[in-house]
Design a protein around this motif. Structure first.
Motif, PDB file in Angstrom:
ATOM      1  N   GLY A 119       0.802  -1.211   0.000  1.00  0.00           N
ATOM      2  CA  GLY A 119       0.000   0.000   0.000  1.00  0.00           C
ATOM      3  C   GLY A 119       0.835   1.262   0.000  1.00  0.00           C
ATOM      4  N   ARG A 120       0.166   2.370   0.177  1.00  0.00           N
ATOM      5  CA  ARG A 120       0.831   3.680   0.154  1.00  0.00           C
ATOM      6  C   ARG A 120       1.746   3.844   1.359  1.00  0.00           C
ATOM      7  N   ARG A 121       2.792   4.605   1.139  1.00  0.00           N
ATOM      8  CA  ARG A 121       3.793   4.912   2.172  1.00  0.00           C
ATOM      9  C   ARG A 121       4.494   3.662   2.694  1.00  0.00           C
ATOM     10  N   ARG A 122       4.556   2.640   1.855  1.00  0.00           N
ATOM     11  CA  ARG A 122       5.325   1.434   2.180  1.00  0.00           C
ATOM     12  C   ARG A 122       6.533   1.369   1.255  1.00  0.00           C
ATOM     13  N   LYS A 123       7.600   0.787   1.720  1.00  0.00           N
ATOM     14  CA  LYS A 123       8.794   0.648   0.899  1.00  0.00           C
ATOM     15  C   LYS A 123       8.495  -0.234  -0.314  1.00  0.00           C
ATOM     16  N   THR A 124       9.089   0.115  -1.437  1.00  0.00           N
ATOM     17  CA  THR A 124       9.002  -0.701  -2.635  1.00  0.00           C
ATOM     18  C   THR A 124      10.220  -1.620  -2.703  1.00  0.00           C
ATOM     19  N   VAL A 125      10.207  -2.559  -3.643  1.00  0.00           N
ATOM     20  CA  VAL A 125      11.389  -3.401  -3.839  1.00  0.00           C
ATOM     21  C   VAL A 125      12.586  -2.532  -4.213  1.00  0.00           C
ATOM     22  N   THR A 126      12.347  -1.508  -5.017  1.00  0.00           N
ATOM     23  CA  THR A 126      13.420  -0.577  -5.388  1.00  0.00           C
ATOM     24  C   THR A 126      14.001   0.093  -4.155  1.00  0.00           C
ATOM     25  N   ASP A 127      13.129   0.546  -3.255  1.00  0.00           N
ATOM     26  CA  ASP A 127      13.599   1.181  -2.022  1.00  0.00           C
ATOM     27  C   ASP A 127      14.516   0.242  -1.233  1.00  0.00           C
ATOM     28  N   LEU A 128      14.115  -1.007  -1.126  1.00  0.00           N
ATOM     29  CA  LEU A 128      14.889  -1.972  -0.342  1.00  0.00           C
ATOM     30  C   LEU A 128      16.227  -2.270  -1.006  1.00  0.00           C
ATOM     31  N   LEU A 129      16.230  -2.378  -2.331  1.00  0.00           N
ATOM     32  CA  LEU A 129      17.491  -2.636  -3.032  1.00  0.00           C
ATOM     33  C   LEU A 129      18.452  -1.460  -2.912  1.00  0.00           C
ATOM     34  N   GLU A 130      17.902  -0.261  -2.749  1.00  0.00           N
ATOM     35  CA  GLU A 130      18.752   0.933  -2.666  1.00  0.00           C
ATOM     36  C   GLU A 130      19.189   1.262  -1.242  1.00  0.00           C
ATOM     37  N   GLU A 131      18.709   0.502  -0.267  1.00  0.00           N
ATOM     38  CA  GLU A 131      19.176   0.693   1.111  1.00  0.00           C
ATOM     39  C   GLU A 131      20.683   0.440   1.182  1.00  0.00           C
ATOM     40  N   ASP A 132      21.379   1.216   1.985  1.00  0.00           N
ATOM     41  CA  ASP A 132      22.841   1.098   2.073  1.00  0.00           C
ATOM     42  C   ASP A 132      23.281  -0.318   2.433  1.00  0.00           C
ATOM     43  N   LEU A 133      22.594  -0.937   3.390  1.00  0.00           N
ATOM     44  CA  LEU A 133      22.979  -2.279   3.813  1.00  0.00           C
ATOM     45  C   LEU A 133      22.809  -3.285   2.681  1.00  0.00           C
ATOM     46  N   MET A 134      21.743  -3.126   1.893  1.00  0.00           N
ATOM     47  CA  MET A 134      21.512  -4.028   0.763  1.00  0.00           C
ATOM     48  C   MET A 134      22.522  -3.768  -0.343  1.00  0.00           C
ATOM     49  N   GLN A 135      22.853  -2.512  -0.550  1.00  0.00           N
ATOM     50  CA  GLN A 135      23.856  -2.176  -1.554  1.00  0.00           C
ATOM     51  C   GLN A 135      25.206  -2.790  -1.209  1.00  0.00           C
ATOM     52  N   ASP A 136      25.542  -2.818   0.077  1.00  0.00           N
ATOM     53  CA  ASP A 136      26.803  -3.451   0.498  1.00  0.00           C
ATOM     54  C   ASP A 136      26.818  -4.929   0.104  1.00  0.00           C
ATOM     55  N   ILE A 137      25.687  -5.604   0.292  1.00  0.00           N
ATOM     56  CA  ILE A 137      25.597  -7.028  -0.060  1.00  0.00           C
ATOM     57  C   ILE A 137      25.736  -7.211  -1.563  1.00  0.00           C
TER      58      ILE A 137
END
Length: 274
Positions: A119-137
């Motif tokens: 729904g609205r105001r929830r993180k998208t898959v794109t948001d999660l992939l762009e998180e710093d911790l995910m980017q490190d992985i």
């Protein structure tokens, strides 16, 4: 599966013994019950995929408890990760999918239930992939600008495999629609689809048309605008695939909750079956 996904699968499997989560592993639970608004089937599956990447990012074991509107395991079973492992009830609930909240490791929290994911105001898959911790992985495994479509595909197959009852029902529906080669008089013998679930079928494009928000009993519609598929756009998109990939596809299979729409679109293009 990509190496970073395999790494998480190994981690997840190491946390399960005899069908139960080991006490030493931190975990996060995606839960969907009759007390919550979890969205339609697409919203729920996408929410679980997002939970998969949140769990990976925070090095937690993802567990899934989805009973709404029916038990998830009637349709999707654990594939490479045992997300249905037994576990202790979590003490905490955190709204970590809220779009304005950064991802926290929550090192002092052993296990918790994840808040609303769709729904609205929830993180998208794109948001999660762009998180710093995910980017490190991702960078550690040599992935830069990782495609969202691939991320969704990888997470889905890491998590799920279709129940046999779903596969057999799908075969029945495709046979009924006329997708087996005999329907076409042997015209496409050189294009037989040899996947394990669709042997003897012509290669086809799957189409979906949604014409209401009330197809699932007790599921409330969200948003102020009705979600309906534009049949003209759907047909244009379908026919574009034929032009871009000549001789690759010979038919379309349309899923819709509107019989009139099915008949209407088939009149416009007889290669679309249902």
């Amino acid at each position: 599966l990509d190496s970073f996904v395999k790494n998480y699968i190994d981690f997840h499997n190491s946390a399960i013994e005899d069908g139960r989560l080991k006490d030493s592993f931190r975990y996060v639970i995606y839960k969907c019950s009759d007390k919550e608004l979890c969205g339609g089937v697409g919203d729920r599956v996408l929410s679980m995929i997002k939970a998969f990447y949140l769990a990976m990012t925070t090095r937690r074991v993802l567990l899934i408890d989805s009973k709404f509107p029916t038990d998830l395991k009637k349709y999707l079973n654990p594939n490479f990760v045992q997300w249905d492992a037994e576990h202790n009830a979590p003490e905490f609930y955190f709204d970590d999918m809220y779009v304005h909240h950064p991802i926290f490791m929550r090192a002092d929290t052993h296990g918790y239930e994840l808040g609303k994911c769709n729904g609205r105001r929830r993180k998208t898959v794109t948001d999660l992939l762009e998180e710093d911790l995910m980017q490190d992985i991702l960078h550690h495994y040599g992935h830069f600008n990782y495609p969202v479509s691939r991320a969704i595909h990888q997470a889905f197959w890491a998590l799920f495999k279709f129940d046999d009852s779903v596969l057999s029902r799908a075969e029945e529906m495709k046979h009924s629609a006329g997708l087996p080669l005999p329907h076409f008089g042997g015209m496409f013998d050189n294009h037989i689809e040899e996947s394990s679930s669709s042997k003897g079928m012509v290669p086809y494009i799957g189409l979906h048309s949604r014409q209401s928000d009330s197809i699932v009993p007790s599921l409330r519609a969200t948003g102020i605008m009705p979600r309906e598929t534009d049949s003209t756009e759907l047909l244009t998109c379908y026919q574009t695939f034929f032009k871009v990939h000549p001789n690759k596809y010979q038919a379309g299979y349309l899923a819709s909750n509107d019989p009139d729409m099915k008949n209407s679109i088939q009149i416009k293009d007889p290669t679309i079956l249902f």
